[in-house]
Design a protein around this motif. Sequence first.
Motif, PDB file in Angstrom:
ATOM      1  N   SER A 160       0.833  -1.208   0.000  1.00 51.45           N
ATOM      2  CA  SER A 160       0.000   0.000   0.000  1.00 51.45           C
ATOM      3  C   SER A 160       0.863   1.252   0.000  1.00 51.45           C
ATOM      4  O   SER A 160       0.565   2.221  -0.713  1.00 51.45           O
ATOM      5  CB  SER A 160      -0.931  -0.007   1.215  1.00 51.45           C
ATOM      6  N   VAL A 161       1.925   1.254   0.803  1.00 52.35           N
ATOM      7  CA  VAL A 161       2.818   2.423   0.839  1.00 52.35           C
ATOM      8  C   VAL A 161       3.430   2.663  -0.533  1.00 52.35           C
ATOM      9  O   VAL A 161       3.440   3.793  -1.048  1.00 52.35           O
ATOM     10  CB  VAL A 161       3.911   2.228   1.907  1.00 52.35           C
ATOM     11  N   MET A 162       3.952   1.603  -1.155  1.00 53.71           N
ATOM     12  CA  MET A 162       4.571   1.755  -2.471  1.00 53.71           C
ATOM     13  C   MET A 162       3.538   2.147  -3.526  1.00 53.71           C
ATOM     14  O   MET A 162       3.782   3.052  -4.345  1.00 53.71           O
ATOM     15  CB  MET A 162       5.268   0.453  -2.872  1.00 53.71           C
ATOM     16  N   GLY A 163       2.403   1.472  -3.520  1.00 59.72           N
ATOM     17  CA  GLY A 163       1.396   1.762  -4.536  1.00 59.72           C
ATOM     18  C   GLY A 163       0.820   3.152  -4.418  1.00 59.72           C
ATOM     19  O   GLY A 163       0.663   3.864  -5.428  1.00 59.72           O
ATOM     20  N   VAL A 164       0.521   3.601  -3.190  1.00 60.63           N
ATOM     21  CA  VAL A 164      -0.052   4.936  -2.995  1.00 60.63           C
ATOM     22  C   VAL A 164       0.972   6.011  -3.317  1.00 60.63           C
ATOM     23  O   VAL A 164       0.647   7.030  -3.959  1.00 60.63           O
ATOM     24  CB  VAL A 164      -0.565   5.082  -1.549  1.00 60.63           C
ATOM     25  N   THR A 178       6.015  -7.357  -6.072  1.00 55.01           N
ATOM     26  CA  THR A 178       5.273  -7.870  -7.230  1.00 55.01           C
ATOM     27  C   THR A 178       3.768  -7.622  -7.144  1.00 55.01           C
ATOM     28  O   THR A 178       3.074  -7.729  -8.156  1.00 55.01           O
ATOM     29  CB  THR A 178       5.516  -9.381  -7.402  1.00 55.01           C
ATOM     30  N   LEU A 179       3.261  -7.289  -5.956  1.00 53.11           N
ATOM     31  CA  LEU A 179       1.822  -7.107  -5.790  1.00 53.11           C
ATOM     32  C   LEU A 179       1.396  -5.650  -5.607  1.00 53.11           C
ATOM     33  O   LEU A 179       0.197  -5.362  -5.650  1.00 53.11           O
ATOM     34  CB  LEU A 179       1.330  -7.922  -4.586  1.00 53.11           C
ATOM     35  N   TYR A 180       2.341  -4.728  -5.407  1.00 52.28           N
ATOM     36  CA  TYR A 180       1.954  -3.321  -5.217  1.00 52.28           C
ATOM     37  C   TYR A 180       1.151  -2.745  -6.396  1.00 52.28           C
ATOM     38  O   TYR A 180       0.365  -1.804  -6.194  1.00 52.28           O
ATOM     39  CB  TYR A 180       3.187  -2.451  -4.949  1.00 52.28           C
ATOM     40  N   PRO A 181       1.302  -3.260  -7.655  1.00 60.03           N
ATOM     41  CA  PRO A 181       0.495  -2.676  -8.740  1.00 60.03           C
ATOM     42  C   PRO A 181      -1.006  -2.757  -8.513  1.00 60.03           C
ATOM     43  O   PRO A 181      -1.758  -1.943  -9.068  1.00 60.03           O
ATOM     44  CB  PRO A 181       0.922  -3.501  -9.964  1.00 60.03           C
ATOM     45  N   TYR A 182      -1.495  -3.724  -7.717  1.00 60.98           N
ATOM     46  CA  TYR A 182      -2.930  -3.773  -7.415  1.00 60.98           C
ATOM     47  C   TYR A 182      -3.362  -2.491  -6.708  1.00 60.98           C
ATOM     48  O   TYR A 182      -4.415  -1.920  -7.024  1.00 60.98           O
ATOM     49  CB  TYR A 182      -3.247  -4.983  -6.527  1.00 60.98           C
ATOM     50  N   VAL A 183      -2.576  -2.053  -5.742  1.00 60.74           N
ATOM     51  CA  VAL A 183      -2.887  -0.816  -5.021  1.00 60.74           C
ATOM     52  C   VAL A 183      -2.645   0.392  -5.913  1.00 60.74           C
ATOM     53  O   VAL A 183      -3.442   1.334  -5.937  1.00 60.74           O
ATOM     54  CB  VAL A 183      -2.043  -0.719  -3.729  1.00 60.74           C
ATOM     55  N   TYR A 184      -1.568   0.367  -6.660  1.00 61.63           N
ATOM     56  CA  TYR A 184      -1.231   1.485  -7.548  1.00 61.63           C
ATOM     57  C   TYR A 184      -2.343   1.742  -8.556  1.00 61.63           C
ATOM     58  O   TYR A 184      -2.753   2.887  -8.771  1.00 61.63           O
ATOM     59  CB  TYR A 184       0.085   1.185  -8.264  1.00 61.63           C
ATOM     60  N   LEU A 185      -2.866   0.685  -9.141  1.00 61.24           N
ATOM     61  CA  LEU A 185      -3.886   0.825 -10.172  1.00 61.24           C
ATOM     62  C   LEU A 185      -5.152   1.460  -9.613  1.00 61.24           C
ATOM     63  O   LEU A 185      -5.696   2.412 -10.188  1.00 61.24           O
ATOM     64  CB  LEU A 185      -4.192  -0.558 -10.761  1.00 61.24           C
ATOM     65  N   LEU A 186      -5.627   0.962  -8.476  1.00 59.56           N
ATOM     66  CA  LEU A 186      -6.864   1.478  -7.906  1.00 59.56           C
ATOM     67  C   LEU A 186      -6.673   2.857  -7.285  1.00 59.56           C
ATOM     68  O   LEU A 186      -7.539   3.734  -7.404  1.00 59.56           O
ATOM     69  CB  LEU A 186      -7.391   0.502  -6.853  1.00 59.56           C
ATOM     70  N   ALA A 187      -5.534   3.060  -6.623  1.00 56.92           N
ATOM     71  CA  ALA A 187      -5.284   4.365  -6.001  1.00 56.92           C
ATOM     72  C   ALA A 187      -5.111   5.451  -7.056  1.00 56.92           C
ATOM     73  O   ALA A 187      -5.590   6.581  -6.885  1.00 56.92           O
ATOM     74  CB  ALA A 187      -4.036   4.292  -5.115  1.00 56.92           C
ATOM     75  N   ALA A 213      -6.965  14.488   0.234  1.00 57.98           N
ATOM     76  CA  ALA A 213      -6.666  13.539  -0.839  1.00 57.98           C
ATOM     77  C   ALA A 213      -6.777  12.088  -0.381  1.00 57.98           C
ATOM     78  O   ALA A 213      -7.408  11.250  -1.043  1.00 57.98           O
ATOM     79  CB  ALA A 213      -5.273  13.813  -1.398  1.00 57.98           C
ATOM     80  N   LEU A 214      -6.165  11.772   0.765  1.00 56.23           N
ATOM     81  CA  LEU A 214      -6.145  10.379   1.210  1.00 56.23           C
ATOM     82  C   LEU A 214      -7.519   9.831   1.586  1.00 56.23           C
ATOM     83  O   LEU A 214      -7.848   8.699   1.214  1.00 56.23           O
ATOM     84  CB  LEU A 214      -5.170  10.230   2.386  1.00 56.23           C
ATOM     85  N   PRO A 222     -11.183   3.999   0.227  1.00 59.10           N
ATOM     86  CA  PRO A 222     -11.859   2.765  -0.215  1.00 59.10           C
ATOM     87  C   PRO A 222     -11.113   2.030  -1.330  1.00 59.10           C
ATOM     88  O   PRO A 222     -11.033   0.802  -1.320  1.00 59.10           O
ATOM     89  CB  PRO A 222     -13.225   3.271  -0.693  1.00 59.10           C
ATOM     90  N   ALA A 223     -10.573   2.788  -2.273  1.00 57.45           N
ATOM     91  CA  ALA A 223      -9.815   2.152  -3.361  1.00 57.45           C
ATOM     92  C   ALA A 223      -8.539   1.516  -2.832  1.00 57.45           C
ATOM     93  O   ALA A 223      -8.164   0.408  -3.236  1.00 57.45           O
ATOM     94  CB  ALA A 223      -9.480   3.186  -4.436  1.00 57.45           C
ATOM     95  N   ILE A 224      -7.860   2.194  -1.916  1.00 59.54           N
ATOM     96  CA  ILE A 224      -6.639   1.650  -1.331  1.00 59.54           C
ATOM     97  C   ILE A 224      -6.954   0.383  -0.539  1.00 59.54           C
ATOM     98  O   ILE A 224      -6.220  -0.608  -0.603  1.00 59.54           O
ATOM     99  CB  ILE A 224      -5.964   2.708  -0.443  1.00 59.54           C
ATOM    100  N   ALA A 225      -8.058   0.406   0.209  1.00 61.58           N
ATOM    101  CA  ALA A 225      -8.453  -0.777   0.975  1.00 61.58           C
ATOM    102  C   ALA A 225      -8.777  -1.942   0.049  1.00 61.58           C
ATOM    103  O   ALA A 225      -8.438  -3.096   0.344  1.00 61.58           O
ATOM    104  CB  ALA A 225      -9.651  -0.449   1.855  1.00 61.58           C
ATOM    105  N   GLY A 226      -9.435  -1.642  -1.088  1.00 59.68           N
ATOM    106  CA  GLY A 226      -9.720  -2.699  -2.053  1.00 59.68           C
ATOM    107  C   GLY A 226      -8.450  -3.304  -2.626  1.00 59.68           C
ATOM    108  O   GLY A 226      -8.335  -4.528  -2.766  1.00 59.68           O
ATOM    109  N   GLY A 227      -7.480  -2.453  -2.957  1.00 64.11           N
ATOM    110  CA  GLY A 227      -6.204  -2.958  -3.459  1.00 64.11           C
ATOM    111  C   GLY A 227      -5.461  -3.759  -2.415  1.00 64.11           C
ATOM    112  O   GLY A 227      -4.872  -4.806  -2.709  1.00 64.11           O
TER     113      GLY A 227
END
Length: 544
Positions: A64-68, A147-156, A186-187, A192-197
Amino acid sequence: MHRAPGAVAYSLLLVAVALPFATLLREMFAADATGVWLHYASTVLPGYVINAVVLGVSVALCASVMGVACAWQVERHDFPLRGFLAWALLLPMAMPAYVAAYALTDYFQFSGPVQSWLRATFGWSKGDYWFPEFVSMPGAIAAFSLTLYPYVYLLARTAFAERGAELFEAARTLGLNRRQAWWRAALPVARPAIAGGALLVTMETLADFGTVSYYGVETLTTGIYRAWQNMGDLVAASQLAALLLAAVMLLVWLERRGRDRSRYANVRARGERMRPRVRGIGGWLRTAICAVPLLFGFVLPALLLLRLLARDWSSVSATAVATWTRNSLWVGCLAALVVVTLTLMLNARARLAREVWALRVERLLSFGYAVPGAVLAIGVLLPLTWLDGRLIDWSKQWLGVNPGLILTGSVLALVYASSIRFYGVAASAVSAAYARLPLSLDDSARVLGVVGRAAFLRVHWPAIRRSAFAGMLLVFIDTLKELPATMTLRPFNFDTLATQTYNLVKDERLGEAAFPSLLIVLASLPAVALLARAQSSKPSRRDD
């Protein structure tokens, strides 16, 4: 009466989905289940649960930190290489965590090139210096997070593009400094999107087998596989699978409950949005923030795989790799075809025939994505094994022929599990495409006498075929990378790229494992390119 065939079909679909979970529940309450459960609870179960919780929470936080951070920099600022990084940050989605794990470990472990160079350069020996130990819980957390941070990145990034940046600017005009505007404006709207990711990241982590097995981290998934494959303890495997399923369902329920309580007005800005350009050290610092996850999550593992392949190219069997590739393509294509055909039929029936049951079955099937592959494998294998036994008995009695294992001796069981597991991936794409189709098109077609199948082929299909193809591609890639279900349900002497990568790595034959690993990555790239193209289609404008 014309609705009877549809009701029968929906009932069969519901039975097909419910059968694995009903089987797990039955095994949980078997006659000797209590004694087995008490034995596991007093020995290995606490360790499984603690490791799973620590791993899931840590990976969710790090990803989440990396993706956001990357999503905010890409959406808020214009900096050097931003255009490239905006889509390249999705590339680690093509790199399975277990592939990145062994590639990075081989390079950074004690006997690897990095530490060998340090000892040779500075004259050090073991114990003279400290270096992170990759084969450990922190190593597994790093491999998953990268390898999984893109899930958070995409939604955030989507959330920031729709609401976050505009509210940030509004908060700044009201006198808040940058930090206050970020935390208070902003945050919250992106939460909700970050939580989903983060939920997707956690589910993928809990469902993984290859990475935790390679790093020696005992989790519920490794416990399921060990109880079933190594010890032949069906009851214990079923109970661990049910516990893992309950944990995942609890996470899904908590995330949906939190999302339902959150209500935000849509303040999407009309037209293009301006991004302030950041030059100098500040701009390159933002480039570095986005480049580091990409470097360690995709670029470096890919280069290390090429290095391993070049070093041990002569040991690779082209014939064997071709067989693994053919098997992987066969299973992936079958699962993708079944899933997309099914979701098209359900959505079309719900739209054209106004059948409420079609939508209900669709939603229930979509919930299968939350079920780990190891859980589905146990739930699918048990009833199909029983059915195979009954078919053999019937065939011997009435036909005098032993047909062998029809269901569990072929790829049918694997395709069945993959279809349930990844149905939601294709359904989300097709459902979104149908949601964009105005109902007036159906009314116009009906006035012109175009109804039923003709309406689907001439009106719906031209508008949704790209989304259907995207869903098919995503299901294919997910099936290609799936490891625990494939290892459990594959027929005898039926190896895929994923299973052979795991087996070769387990035997420390890393050079031979590099080739199938690279093929998995290359096959996954088209799906990532599709996501990147959809993400980059959002309009934007720089502030020069």
